[in-house]
Design a protein around this motif. Structure first.
Motif, PDB file in Angstrom:
ATOM      1  N   LYS A 284       0.859  -1.188   0.000  1.00  0.00           N
ATOM      2  CA  LYS A 284       0.000   0.000   0.000  1.00  0.00           C
ATOM      3  C   LYS A 284       0.892   1.234   0.000  1.00  0.00           C
ATOM      4  CE  LYS A 284      -3.678  -2.231   2.711  1.00  0.00           C
ATOM      5  NZ  LYS A 284      -4.452  -2.188   3.988  1.00  0.00           N
ATOM      6  N   VAL A 285       0.415   2.294  -0.622  1.00  0.00           N
ATOM      7  CA  VAL A 285       1.125   3.571  -0.601  1.00  0.00           C
ATOM      8  C   VAL A 285       0.415   4.495   0.373  1.00  0.00           C
ATOM      9  CG1 VAL A 285       1.879   5.571  -1.946  1.00  0.00           C
ATOM     10  CG2 VAL A 285       1.871   3.296  -2.997  1.00  0.00           C
ATOM     11  N   ARG A 286       1.163   5.042   1.317  1.00  0.00           N
ATOM     12  CA  ARG A 286       0.593   5.939   2.320  1.00  0.00           C
ATOM     13  C   ARG A 286       1.446   7.197   2.439  1.00  0.00           C
ATOM     14  NH1 ARG A 286      -3.099   3.209   1.648  1.00  0.00           N
ATOM     15  NH2 ARG A 286      -4.271   1.909   3.107  1.00  0.00           N
ATOM     16  N   ARG A 287       0.794   8.293   2.771  1.00  0.00           N
ATOM     17  CA  ARG A 287       1.503   9.539   3.014  1.00  0.00           C
ATOM     18  C   ARG A 287       2.074   9.539   4.431  1.00  0.00           C
ATOM     19  NH1 ARG A 287      -1.243  15.580   2.926  1.00  0.00           N
ATOM     20  NH2 ARG A 287       0.613  16.745   3.525  1.00  0.00           N
ATOM     21  N   ALA A 288       3.273  10.076   4.585  1.00  0.00           N
ATOM     22  CA  ALA A 288       3.862  10.205   5.915  1.00  0.00           C
ATOM     23  C   ALA A 288       2.936  11.015   6.814  1.00  0.00           C
ATOM     24  CB  ALA A 288       5.233  10.862   5.829  1.00  0.00           C
ATOM     25  N   GLN A 289       2.707  10.522   7.996  1.00  0.00           N
ATOM     26  CA  GLN A 289       1.712  11.141   8.884  1.00  0.00           C
ATOM     27  C   GLN A 289       2.191  12.457   9.466  1.00  0.00           C
ATOM     28  OE1 GLN A 289      -0.203   8.463  11.713  1.00  0.00           O
ATOM     29  NE2 GLN A 289      -0.148  10.046  13.294  1.00  0.00           N
ATOM     30  N   PHE A 290       3.481  12.549   9.761  1.00  0.00           N
ATOM     31  CA  PHE A 290       3.950  13.687  10.544  1.00  0.00           C
ATOM     32  C   PHE A 290       4.391  14.880   9.707  1.00  0.00           C
ATOM     33  CE2 PHE A 290       4.640  10.185  13.632  1.00  0.00           C
ATOM     34  CZ  PHE A 290       3.731  10.632  14.561  1.00  0.00           C
ATOM     35  N   LYS A 291       4.441  14.738   8.389  1.00  0.00           N
ATOM     36  CA  LYS A 291       4.754  15.858   7.502  1.00  0.00           C
ATOM     37  C   LYS A 291       6.031  16.561   7.978  1.00  0.00           C
ATOM     38  CE  LYS A 291      -0.206  16.411   6.714  1.00  0.00           C
ATOM     39  NZ  LYS A 291      -1.377  17.306   6.841  1.00  0.00           N
ATOM     40  N   ASP A 292       5.967  17.843   8.275  1.00  0.00           N
ATOM     41  CA  ASP A 292       7.170  18.611   8.593  1.00  0.00           C
ATOM     42  C   ASP A 292       7.767  18.270   9.957  1.00  0.00           C
ATOM     43  OD1 ASP A 292       6.979  19.879   6.163  1.00  0.00           O
ATOM     44  OD2 ASP A 292       5.939  21.637   6.954  1.00  0.00           O
ATOM     45  N   ASP A 293       7.021  17.592  10.805  1.00  0.00           N
ATOM     46  CA  ASP A 293       7.533  17.243  12.137  1.00  0.00           C
ATOM     47  C   ASP A 293       8.225  15.880  12.176  1.00  0.00           C
ATOM     48  OD1 ASP A 293       6.751  19.553  13.390  1.00  0.00           O
ATOM     49  OD2 ASP A 293       4.876  18.736  14.181  1.00  0.00           O
ATOM     50  N   ALA A 294       8.204  15.142  11.077  1.00  0.00           N
ATOM     51  CA  ALA A 294       8.677  13.753  11.102  1.00  0.00           C
ATOM     52  C   ALA A 294      10.125  13.634  11.559  1.00  0.00           C
ATOM     53  CB  ALA A 294       8.502  13.124   9.721  1.00  0.00           C
ATOM     54  N   GLY A 295      11.005  14.480  11.021  1.00  0.00           N
ATOM     55  CA  GLY A 295      12.407  14.398  11.387  1.00  0.00           C
ATOM     56  C   GLY A 295      12.642  14.751  12.846  1.00  0.00           C
ATOM     57  N   ILE A 296      11.855  15.680  13.363  1.00  0.00           N
ATOM     58  CA  ILE A 296      11.999  16.094  14.754  1.00  0.00           C
ATOM     59  C   ILE A 296      11.530  14.987  15.695  1.00  0.00           C
ATOM     60  CG2 ILE A 296      11.185  17.773  16.466  1.00  0.00           C
ATOM     61  CD1 ILE A 296      10.977  19.790  14.105  1.00  0.00           C
ATOM     62  N   ILE A 297      10.388  14.379  15.375  1.00  0.00           N
ATOM     63  CA  ILE A 297       9.858  13.297  16.212  1.00  0.00           C
ATOM     64  C   ILE A 297      10.749  12.057  16.113  1.00  0.00           C
ATOM     65  CG2 ILE A 297       7.905  11.717  16.506  1.00  0.00           C
ATOM     66  CD1 ILE A 297       6.104  14.050  15.531  1.00  0.00           C
ATOM     67  N   GLY A 298      11.247  11.793  14.903  1.00  0.00           N
ATOM     68  CA  GLY A 298      12.153  10.656  14.732  1.00  0.00           C
ATOM     69  C   GLY A 298      13.432  10.811  15.529  1.00  0.00           C
ATOM     70  N   ALA A 299      13.900  12.046  15.685  1.00  0.00           N
ATOM     71  CA  ALA A 299      15.095  12.291  16.485  1.00  0.00           C
ATOM     72  C   ALA A 299      14.857  11.884  17.939  1.00  0.00           C
ATOM     73  CB  ALA A 299      15.489  13.762  16.403  1.00  0.00           C
ATOM     74  N   TYR A 300      13.636  12.105  18.412  1.00  0.00           N
ATOM     75  CA  TYR A 300      13.276  11.666  19.762  1.00  0.00           C
ATOM     76  C   TYR A 300      13.409  10.150  19.884  1.00  0.00           C
ATOM     77  CZ  TYR A 300      10.283  10.443  23.717  1.00  0.00           C
ATOM     78  OH  TYR A 300       9.788   9.905  24.882  1.00  0.00           O
ATOM     79  N   VAL A 301      12.899   9.423  18.875  1.00  0.00           N
ATOM     80  CA  VAL A 301      12.998   7.957  18.892  1.00  0.00           C
ATOM     81  C   VAL A 301      14.457   7.534  18.836  1.00  0.00           C
ATOM     82  CG1 VAL A 301      12.293   5.823  17.739  1.00  0.00           C
ATOM     83  CG2 VAL A 301      10.747   7.796  17.738  1.00  0.00           C
ATOM     84  N   LEU A 302      15.250   8.209  17.995  1.00  0.00           N
ATOM     85  CA  LEU A 302      16.668   7.886  17.876  1.00  0.00           C
ATOM     86  C   LEU A 302      17.385   8.008  19.213  1.00  0.00           C
ATOM     87  CD1 LEU A 302      19.055   7.411  15.745  1.00  0.00           C
ATOM     88  CD2 LEU A 302      19.398   9.881  15.926  1.00  0.00           C
ATOM     89  N   VAL A 303      17.162   9.113  19.883  1.00  0.00           N
ATOM     90  CA  VAL A 303      17.858   9.349  21.163  1.00  0.00           C
ATOM     91  C   VAL A 303      17.379   8.379  22.236  1.00  0.00           C
ATOM     92  CG1 VAL A 303      18.212  11.027  23.023  1.00  0.00           C
ATOM     93  CG2 VAL A 303      18.323  11.776  20.628  1.00  0.00           C
ATOM     94  N   THR A 304      16.066   8.210  22.348  1.00  0.00           N
ATOM     95  CA  THR A 304      15.538   7.329  23.400  1.00  0.00           C
ATOM     96  C   THR A 304      15.931   5.867  23.151  1.00  0.00           C
ATOM     97  OG1 THR A 304      13.405   7.243  22.241  1.00  0.00           O
ATOM     98  CG2 THR A 304      13.640   8.833  24.028  1.00  0.00           C
ATOM     99  N   ASN A 305      15.962   5.440  21.878  1.00  0.00           N
ATOM    100  CA  ASN A 305      16.408   4.067  21.576  1.00  0.00           C
ATOM    101  C   ASN A 305      17.873   3.886  21.958  1.00  0.00           C
ATOM    102  OD1 ASN A 305      13.929   3.357  20.553  1.00  0.00           O
ATOM    103  ND2 ASN A 305      14.558   3.357  18.421  1.00  0.00           N
ATOM    104  N   ALA A 306      18.682   4.895  21.679  1.00  0.00           N
ATOM    105  CA  ALA A 306      20.123   4.811  21.953  1.00  0.00           C
ATOM    106  C   ALA A 306      20.414   4.768  23.450  1.00  0.00           C
ATOM    107  CB  ALA A 306      20.850   5.990  21.322  1.00  0.00           C
ATOM    108  N   GLN A 307      19.515   5.310  24.258  1.00  0.00           N
ATOM    109  CA  GLN A 307      19.779   5.419  25.707  1.00  0.00           C
ATOM    110  C   GLN A 307      19.055   4.352  26.524  1.00  0.00           C
ATOM    111  OE1 GLN A 307      18.873   9.564  26.543  1.00  0.00           O
ATOM    112  NE2 GLN A 307      20.948  10.189  25.988  1.00  0.00           N
ATOM    113  N   LYS A 308      18.434   3.387  25.818  1.00  0.00           N
ATOM    114  CA  LYS A 308      17.763   2.309  26.562  1.00  0.00           C
ATOM    115  C   LYS A 308      18.786   1.385  27.198  1.00  0.00           C
ATOM    116  CE  LYS A 308      13.444   2.053  23.952  1.00  0.00           C
ATOM    117  NZ  LYS A 308      12.631   1.276  22.976  1.00  0.00           N
TER     118      LYS A 308
END
Length: 308
Positions: A284-308
């Motif tokens: 299926k083809v879907r549009r990214a949900q977070f639009k302009d915030d995606a990179g910012i929110i993904g950075a949160y996941v990156l940092v929290t994953n790295a510090q687990k």
């Protein structure tokens, strides 16, 4: 407990920053143009440090409340070493040890990754790809990037360089690409290529992507042809990926994806008409949900994953 992360999304045109709270919500946003700093690596790093610290202050926080800073760059990044290897659309960035340089400036943990990998983390954790085990997430903008979630995990490749969909060659005699190659996917569907296509199809120099979208909304035949042609180019570039990886979902983000009305059906139809029958019926083809915030929110996941 440190619950906040500063996310930075570095693009060839703009740099977006945000402070992200414990549930993935962006509480402060900021942005500035890349061009004034792009000619000097030192100036750009200083601007990043300055804006990161300003964002923390704007959020009413102190550095003691910040778990870290996550930064996405549009190019080859060694996540483990924190080194920016190469940026096709921002000159002067070759083997820059950004993690160590910036940590000394801002006195916070810094994590650096490819921008689309970071966006993909956001979409997989909180967005359009939540619960999907196998997906491709691509962004269409100044450049064309992609990242892969395979069997529920971000796939990085042997040298943390997997996902360079924009630089998959489609034509050995095609136009020269910023990466140094020829006939790359990005050379056909990056912003510069699409603007050139719009000028040819519309018969008007200097027409913007936004203008073609507005005209297509009104039923202009040339504008509709432009969007159909652009979607076919994108779909053709994705056929090999669908055949190779058999993903359940293709998530598309970036500025061009805002015009999904004139893109997504033709992209899907093009892939289905050319892909092998089993793989062509499974996605299926879907549009990214977070639009302009995606990179910012993904950075949160990156940092929290790295510090687990």
């Amino acid at each position: 407990m440190k619950k906040y992360v500063v996310g930075v999304d570095v693009g060839g045109t703009n740099i977006k920053l945000g402070v992200v709270g414990p549930s993935g919500q962006v509480i402060v946003r900021n942005s500035f143009a890349t061009k004034p700093f792009a000619s000097s690596r030192i100036k750009l790093i200083d601007a990043l440090a300055r804006e990161i610290e300003a964002s923390i202050i704007s959020a009413g926080l102190t550095k003691k409340q910040i778990a870290g800073v996550g930064i996405g760059f549009p190019g080859l990044v060694d996540y483990e070493k924190g080194v920016v290897r190469f940026l096709p659309n921002i000159p002067g960035w070759s083997n820059v040890h950004l993690k160590s340089i910036l940590q000394k400036e801002i006195k916070l943990p810094v994590f650096v990754d490819n921008d689309v990998k970071i966006i993909t983390l956001a979409e997989s954790k909180f967005g359009a790809g939540r619960g999907v085990k196998n997906l491709v997430c691509m962004t269409l903008g100044t450049g064309v990037g992609a990242a892969l979630i395979l069997n529920g995990e971000l796939y990085r490749g042997e040298d943390n360089a997997a996902g360079e969909l924009g630089h998959v060659p489609l034509n050995e005699h095609g136009p020269k690409c910023n990466c140094g190659g020829f006939g790359c996917f990005e050379a056909y569907v990056g912003n510069r290529a699409l603007l050139a296509l719009a000028s040819r199809v519309m018969g008007k120099k200097g027409i913007s992507i936004e203008d073609t979208f507005a005209l297509a909304q009104k039923g202009n035949k040339k504008a509709l042809l432009f969007w159909k042609t652009a979607a076919q180019h994108i779909g053709n570039g994705l056929v090999g990926i669908v055949n190779l990886l058999n993903p359940r979902m293709i998530i598309i983000g970036g500025g061009i994806s805002h015009n999904e009305k004139f893109l997504f059906k033709t992209i899907a139809d093009t892939i289905q008409s050319r892909a092998m029958s089993l793989q062509g019926s499974a996605f299926k083809v879907r549009r990214a949900q977070f639009k302009d915030d995606a990179g910012i929110i993904g950075a949160y996941v990156l940092v929290t994953n790295a510090q687990k």
